[in-house]
Design an enzyme around this catalytic site. Structure first.
Site, PDB file in Angstrom:
ATOM      1  CG  ASP A  56       1.017  -2.020  -7.294  1.00 52.60           C
ATOM      2  OD1 ASP A  56       2.029  -1.693  -6.969  1.00 52.60           O
ATOM      3  OD2 ASP A  56       0.840  -2.188  -8.556  1.00 52.60           O
TER       4      ASP A  56
HETATM    5  C1  FPP Z   1       3.702  -0.868  -3.215  1.00 52.77           C
HETATM    6  O1  FPP Z   1       3.698   0.664  -3.699  1.00 52.77           O
HETATM    7  C2  FPP Z   1       4.005  -0.525  -1.468  1.00 52.77           C
HETATM    8  C3  FPP Z   1       4.919  -0.945  -0.874  1.00 52.77           C
HETATM    9  C4  FPP Z   1       6.416  -1.510  -1.548  1.00 52.77           C
HETATM   10  C5  FPP Z   1       5.035  -0.591   0.604  1.00 52.77           C
HETATM   11  C6  FPP Z   1       3.639  -0.103   1.290  1.00 52.77           C
HETATM   12  C7  FPP Z   1       4.199   0.437   2.659  1.00 52.77           C
HETATM   13  C8  FPP Z   1       3.288   1.115   3.335  1.00 52.77           C
HETATM   14  C9  FPP Z   1       2.269   2.042   2.753  1.00 52.77           C
HETATM   15  C10 FPP Z   1       3.770   1.269   4.785  1.00 52.77           C
HETATM   16  C11 FPP Z   1       3.058   0.190   5.545  1.00 52.77           C
HETATM   17  C12 FPP Z   1       3.429   0.257   7.018  1.00 52.77           C
HETATM   18  C13 FPP Z   1       3.039  -0.246   7.812  1.00 52.77           C
HETATM   19  C14 FPP Z   1       3.559  -0.369   9.450  1.00 52.77           C
HETATM   20  C15 FPP Z   1       1.933  -1.406   7.806  1.00 52.77           C
HETATM   21  P1  FPP Z   1       4.980   0.681  -4.699  1.00 52.77           P
HETATM   22  O2  FPP Z   1       6.234   0.985  -3.979  1.00 52.77           O
HETATM   23  O3  FPP Z   1       5.254  -0.600  -5.675  1.00 52.77           O
HETATM   24  O4  FPP Z   1       4.608   1.678  -5.766  1.00 52.77           O
HETATM   25  P2  FPP Z   1       4.415   1.607  -7.556  1.00 52.77           P
HETATM   26  O5  FPP Z   1       3.796   0.403  -7.733  1.00 52.77           O
HETATM   27  O6  FPP Z   1       3.827   2.823  -8.055  1.00 52.77           O
HETATM   28  O7  FPP Z   1       6.046   1.313  -7.918  1.00 52.77           O
HETATM   29 MG    MG Z   2       4.124  -1.667  -7.340  1.00 51.21          MG
END
Ligand code: FPP
Ligand code: MG
Length: 304
Positions: A56
């Site tokens: 996250d």
């Molecule tokens: C949460 O951060 C993360 C995600 C929704 C996606 C994470 C995906 C990757 C790092 C790529 C993984 C790829 C593979 C092939 C395994 P957030 O978007 O909720 O960020 P925030 O909490 O700051 O809003």
């Molecule tokens: Mg998030």
């Protein structure tokens, strides 16, 4: 200015690049040696068999550092690769990551699209021979309601599962289009369907009494004929044991519908760093906490 070396003419820029590369490679080798020593000491105690990560804080990281949208997730993937390397060097057999939840489909369509594109591109990268999963003999397993994905991502996921199916040293479970409630609901549905088929084979009629007769025939009382083991056999995560440690970055302490069934006895660790900032020290701290609580968790697990 030109320097004449070994009979050839090499520019100052290329000499500098080469010396920087040598320096970086030396730093990498020293870091890798230091890690080996550290992991040798850590391995005197118990090492978790399974670590799960909620990655996250990627968008917040991009915002905090004035980066373009999407850059946080790209750096998040780089952080993931380092974390996987540390886990495999430590002989952690199972790693599970929350890459995309079913709820994430509710984000802006452009964001969903660009995240899916990133995930597809990175899955293709995992199939390559020199990828981290092939370096460490890791089988990749995709977990979730894969039919909710675009065909291109679903096919890439299937290709990665087939391409790594012979790797047997560790398992990387990538939860995508996943929520725990969806997983449990699906497992209950599959268990009911399976029981219904068995029930039909035994020739009981499709009434409540018929079902109760059936339950008695198969040795279970009343309507209680779907057991824990039936549900667990149908979970998407059935190939992995429950996680010993569940890490969620960015200081959030919610589970956000991730591994609810499996994490009953897991150690929860919630460092305040955003996912792209996670580093070796956080993993070491999580493992030290696990080792400190090991006998308690072992006892708890046996009672379940
Ligand atoms: C949460 O951060 C993360 C995600 C929704 C996606 C994470 C995906 C990757 C790092 C790529 C993984 C790829 C593979 C092939 C395994 P957030 O978007 O909720 O960020 P925030 O909490 O700051 O809003
Ligand atoms: Mg998030």
């Amino acid at each position: 200015m030109q320097l004449v070396l070994l009979g050839g003419s090499i520019s100052r820029a290329s000499v500098m690049t080469e010396s920087r590369d040598n320096e970086n490679s030396l730093i990498r080798r020293v870091a890798s040696f230091a890690r080996k020593c550290l992991f040798g000491i850590l391995s005197v105690g118990p090492i978790p068999n399974h670590i799960a990560f909620i990655m996250d804080g990627n968008r917040r990281y991009a915002k905090k550092n004035n980066l373009e949208e999407g850059a946080g997730h790209k750096l998040g993937f780089t952080a993931l690769m380092s974390m996987l390397r540390y886990c495999y060097e430590l002989n952690v057999k199972y790693v599970t990551i929350y890459a995309f939840s079913i709820d994430n489909f509710k984000r802006r369509p452009e964001e969903v699209q660009s995240l899916m594109e990133l995930i597809r591109e990175k899955i293709e990268g995992l199939i390559k021979e020199e990828s981290i999963v092939n370096q460490y003999g890791v089988r990749v397993h995709f977990v979730g309601d894969l039919k909710l994905l675009d065909e291109s991502v679903r096919l890439a996921a299937k290709r990665a599962m087939v391409a790594t199916s012979k790797n047997s040293k560790a398992v990387l479970s990538i939860c995508i289009a996943y929520t725990s409630t969806n997983e449990i609901m699906n497992a209950v549905k599959q268990s009911c369907e399976e029981k219904w088929e068995e029930h039909k084979k035994l020739g009981s009629c499709g009434t409540t009494n018929g079902l109760i007769d059936y339950a008695e025939k198969v040795g279970r009382k009343g309507n209680n004929f779907i057991g824990l083991s039936d549900i667990e056999r149908h979970l998407y995560t059935r190939v992995t044991p429950p996680p010993d440690i569940l890490v969620r970055t960015s200081g959030e302490t919610r589970l956000s519908n991730f591994l609810l069934w499996q994490s009953a006895s897991s150690l929860l660790y919630s460092p305040s760093v955003l996912w792209p900032e996670i580093g070796l020290r956080h993993l070491v701290w999580a493992i030290l906490n696990f080792q400190r609580n090991h006998s308690y968790f072992e006892k708890k697990r046996k009672q379940v």
